[in-house]
Write a protein that holds these residues in place. Structure first.
Motif, PDB file in Angstrom:
ATOM      1  N   MET A   1       0.839  -1.175   0.000  1.00 54.81           N
ATOM      2  CA  MET A   1       0.000   0.000   0.000  1.00 54.81           C
ATOM      3  C   MET A   1       0.888   1.244   0.000  1.00 54.81           C
ATOM      4  SD  MET A   1      -2.762   1.280   2.860  1.00 54.81           S
ATOM      5  CE  MET A   1      -4.118   0.279   2.339  1.00 54.81           C
ATOM      6  N   LYS A   2       0.585   2.159  -0.895  1.00 56.19           N
ATOM      7  CA  LYS A   2       1.340   3.401  -0.981  1.00 56.19           C
ATOM      8  C   LYS A   2       1.038   4.283   0.226  1.00 56.19           C
ATOM      9  CE  LYS A   2       1.271   3.657  -5.999  1.00 56.19           C
ATOM     10  NZ  LYS A   2       0.842   4.457  -7.138  1.00 56.19           N
ATOM     11  N   THR A   3       2.020   5.080   0.610  1.00 59.77           N
ATOM     12  CA  THR A   3       1.843   5.988   1.737  1.00 59.77           C
ATOM     13  C   THR A   3       0.651   6.903   1.533  1.00 59.77           C
ATOM     14  OG1 THR A   3       4.220   5.949   2.184  1.00 59.77           O
ATOM     15  CG2 THR A   3       2.974   7.759   3.127  1.00 59.77           C
ATOM     16  N   ILE A   4       0.467   7.414   0.324  1.00 63.13           N
ATOM     17  CA  ILE A   4      -0.636   8.339   0.047  1.00 63.13           C
ATOM     18  C   ILE A   4      -1.983   7.681   0.328  1.00 63.13           C
ATOM     19  CG2 ILE A   4      -0.878   7.847  -2.419  1.00 63.13           C
ATOM     20  CD1 ILE A   4      -0.952  11.355  -1.016  1.00 63.13           C
ATOM     21  N   ASP A   5      -2.074   6.377   0.111  1.00 68.61           N
ATOM     22  CA  ASP A   5      -3.323   5.655   0.350  1.00 68.61           C
ATOM     23  C   ASP A   5      -3.628   5.512   1.840  1.00 68.61           C
ATOM     24  OD1 ASP A   5      -3.681   5.336  -2.388  1.00 68.61           O
ATOM     25  OD2 ASP A   5      -2.635   3.407  -2.401  1.00 68.61           O
ATOM     26  N   ARG A   6      -2.611   5.600   2.668  1.00 70.03           N
ATOM     27  CA  ARG A   6      -2.808   5.472   4.112  1.00 70.03           C
ATOM     28  C   ARG A   6      -3.195   6.791   4.759  1.00 70.03           C
ATOM     29  NH1 ARG A   6       2.685   2.400   5.074  1.00 70.03           N
ATOM     30  NH2 ARG A   6       3.266   4.569   5.091  1.00 70.03           N
ATOM     31  N   LEU A   7      -3.049   7.895   4.034  1.00 71.37           N
ATOM     32  CA  LEU A   7      -3.372   9.209   4.581  1.00 71.37           C
ATOM     33  C   LEU A   7      -4.802   9.603   4.254  1.00 71.37           C
ATOM     34  CD1 LEU A   7      -0.133  11.158   3.571  1.00 71.37           C
ATOM     35  CD2 LEU A   7      -0.644  10.076   5.763  1.00 71.37           C
ATOM     36  N   SER A   8      -5.457  10.200   5.218  1.00 70.82           N
ATOM     37  CA  SER A   8      -6.797  10.710   4.968  1.00 70.82           C
ATOM     38  C   SER A   8      -6.697  11.942   4.069  1.00 70.82           C
ATOM     39  CB  SER A   8      -7.467  11.104   6.289  1.00 70.82           C
ATOM     40  OG  SER A   8      -6.847  12.263   6.836  1.00 70.82           O
ATOM     41  N   TYR A   9      -7.836  12.352   3.548  1.00 68.51           N
ATOM     42  CA  TYR A   9      -7.857  13.555   2.706  1.00 68.51           C
ATOM     43  C   TYR A   9      -7.333  14.757   3.479  1.00 68.51           C
ATOM     44  CZ  TYR A   9      -9.530  17.549   0.091  1.00 68.51           C
ATOM     45  OH  TYR A   9      -9.592  18.739  -0.584  1.00 68.51           O
ATOM     46  N   ASP A  10      -7.753  14.891   4.735  1.00 71.15           N
ATOM     47  CA  ASP A  10      -7.291  16.023   5.548  1.00 71.15           C
ATOM     48  C   ASP A  10      -5.787  15.969   5.786  1.00 71.15           C
ATOM     49  OD1 ASP A  10      -9.801  17.197   5.749  1.00 71.15           O
ATOM     50  OD2 ASP A  10     -10.288  16.176   7.632  1.00 71.15           O
ATOM     51  N   GLU A  11      -5.239  14.780   5.973  1.00 70.63           N
ATOM     52  CA  GLU A  11      -3.793  14.635   6.152  1.00 70.63           C
ATOM     53  C   GLU A  11      -3.047  14.977   4.862  1.00 70.63           C
ATOM     54  OE1 GLU A  11      -3.625  11.164   9.553  1.00 70.63           O
ATOM     55  OE2 GLU A  11      -3.979  10.579   7.479  1.00 70.63           O
ATOM     56  N   GLN A  12      -3.597  14.548   3.730  1.00 65.55           N
ATOM     57  CA  GLN A  12      -2.984  14.888   2.448  1.00 65.55           C
ATOM     58  C   GLN A  12      -2.974  16.394   2.243  1.00 65.55           C
ATOM     59  OE1 GLN A  12      -4.739  12.703  -0.826  1.00 65.55           O
ATOM     60  NE2 GLN A  12      -4.819  10.831   0.396  1.00 65.55           N
ATOM     61  N   LYS A  13      -4.103  17.028   2.553  1.00 67.28           N
ATOM     62  CA  LYS A  13      -4.212  18.473   2.404  1.00 67.28           C
ATOM     63  C   LYS A  13      -3.217  19.191   3.321  1.00 67.28           C
ATOM     64  CE  LYS A  13      -7.575  22.193   2.601  1.00 67.28           C
ATOM     65  NZ  LYS A  13      -8.935  22.582   2.951  1.00 67.28           N
ATOM     66  N   LEU A  14      -3.099  18.747   4.558  1.00 63.17           N
ATOM     67  CA  LEU A  14      -2.157  19.334   5.507  1.00 63.17           C
ATOM     68  C   LEU A  14      -0.718  19.187   5.009  1.00 63.17           C
ATOM     69  CD1 LEU A  14      -1.538  20.661   8.226  1.00 63.17           C
ATOM     70  CD2 LEU A  14      -1.593  18.363   9.247  1.00 63.17           C
ATOM     71  N   LEU A  15      -0.396  18.021   4.477  1.00 63.96           N
ATOM     72  CA  LEU A  15       0.938  17.786   3.938  1.00 63.96           C
ATOM     73  C   LEU A  15       1.251  18.749   2.801  1.00 63.96           C
ATOM     74  CD1 LEU A  15       3.560  16.174   3.698  1.00 63.96           C
ATOM     75  CD2 LEU A  15       2.306  14.525   2.294  1.00 63.96           C
ATOM     76  N   VAL A  16       0.326  18.881   1.863  1.00 66.02           N
ATOM     77  CA  VAL A  16       0.527  19.774   0.719  1.00 66.02           C
ATOM     78  C   VAL A  16       0.648  21.219   1.184  1.00 66.02           C
ATOM     79  CG1 VAL A  16      -0.533  20.694  -1.376  1.00 66.02           C
ATOM     80  CG2 VAL A  16      -0.521  18.228  -0.957  1.00 66.02           C
ATOM     81  N   GLU A  17      -0.219  21.634   2.100  1.00 69.54           N
ATOM     82  CA  GLU A  17      -0.156  23.009   2.608  1.00 69.54           C
ATOM     83  C   GLU A  17       1.177  23.283   3.276  1.00 69.54           C
ATOM     84  OE1 GLU A  17      -3.578  23.222   5.137  1.00 69.54           O
ATOM     85  OE2 GLU A  17      -4.945  23.574   3.447  1.00 69.54           O
ATOM     86  N   THR A  18       1.687  22.319   4.021  1.00 71.74           N
ATOM     87  CA  THR A  18       2.977  22.479   4.694  1.00 71.74           C
ATOM     88  C   THR A  18       4.113  22.563   3.683  1.00 71.74           C
ATOM     89  OG1 THR A  18       2.153  21.260   6.606  1.00 71.74           O
ATOM     90  CG2 THR A  18       4.538  21.487   6.405  1.00 71.74           C
ATOM     91  N   LEU A  19       4.084  21.707   2.688  1.00 78.02           N
ATOM     92  CA  LEU A  19       5.116  21.735   1.644  1.00 78.02           C
ATOM     93  C   LEU A  19       5.118  23.078   0.920  1.00 78.02           C
ATOM     94  CD1 LEU A  19       4.727  18.155   0.165  1.00 78.02           C
ATOM     95  CD2 LEU A  19       6.672  19.030   1.473  1.00 78.02           C
ATOM     96  N   LEU A  20       3.935  23.590   0.630  1.00 74.12           N
ATOM     97  CA  LEU A  20       3.832  24.872  -0.067  1.00 74.12           C
ATOM     98  C   LEU A  20       4.276  26.024   0.830  1.00 74.12           C
ATOM     99  CD1 LEU A  20       0.436  24.330  -1.893  1.00 74.12           C
ATOM    100  CD2 LEU A  20       2.690  24.536  -2.966  1.00 74.12           C
ATOM    101  N   ARG A  21       3.845  26.014   2.067  1.00 70.26           N
ATOM    102  CA  ARG A  21       4.169  27.092   2.993  1.00 70.26           C
ATOM    103  C   ARG A  21       5.678  27.179   3.235  1.00 70.26           C
ATOM    104  NH1 ARG A  21       0.447  26.025   6.359  1.00 70.26           N
ATOM    105  NH2 ARG A  21       1.608  24.485   7.557  1.00 70.26           N
ATOM    106  N   GLN A  22       6.340  26.048   3.280  1.00 64.19           N
ATOM    107  CA  GLN A  22       7.776  26.017   3.545  1.00 64.19           C
ATOM    108  C   GLN A  22       8.617  26.115   2.261  1.00 64.19           C
ATOM    109  OE1 GLN A  22       9.263  26.071   6.511  1.00 64.19           O
ATOM    110  NE2 GLN A  22       7.278  26.168   7.500  1.00 64.19           N
ATOM    111  N   ASP A  23       7.971  26.288   1.136  1.00 65.04           N
ATOM    112  CA  ASP A  23       8.644  26.352  -0.172  1.00 65.04           C
ATOM    113  C   ASP A  23       9.404  25.074  -0.521  1.00 65.04           C
ATOM    114  OD1 ASP A  23       7.721  28.894  -0.890  1.00 65.04           O
ATOM    115  OD2 ASP A  23       9.368  29.875   0.168  1.00 65.04           O
ATOM    116  N   TYR A  24       9.023  23.952   0.100  1.00 63.05           N
ATOM    117  CA  TYR A  24       9.642  22.677  -0.248  1.00 63.05           C
ATOM    118  C   TYR A  24       9.038  22.099  -1.516  1.00 63.05           C
ATOM    119  CZ  TYR A  24      11.689  22.557   4.457  1.00 63.05           C
ATOM    120  OH  TYR A  24      12.380  22.841   5.588  1.00 63.05           O
TER     121      TYR A  24
END
Length: 61
Positions: free
Chosen positions: A1-24
């Motif tokens: 199972m891929k890591t993305i499949d183990r994350l809820s939609y809210d967790e995916q959204k939080l991850l993306v927001e964090t990556l964007l906010r930190q310019d990563y």
């Protein structure tokens, strides 16, 4: 199972927001494009094109 499949939609959204906010996000996309262009990674033309478009959108703030 891929890591993305183990994350809820809210967790995916939080991850993306964090990556964007930190310019990563742009650094990751840039690194991925560089690896593809230097032959270190293989992807189909469609994914490569989408990565380039995403990179351009991330650069424009």
């Amino acid at each position: 199972m891929k890591t993305i499949d183990r994350l809820s939609y809210d967790e995916q959204k939080l991850l993306v927001e964090t990556l964007l906010r930190q310019d990563y996000a742009i650094e990751l996309i840039s690194s991925e494009i560089n690896d593809i262009e230097s032959g270190l990674k293989q992807v189909d033309e469609g994914n490569y094109h989408r990565l380039k478009l995403l990179y351009d959108r991330l650069r424009i703030k």
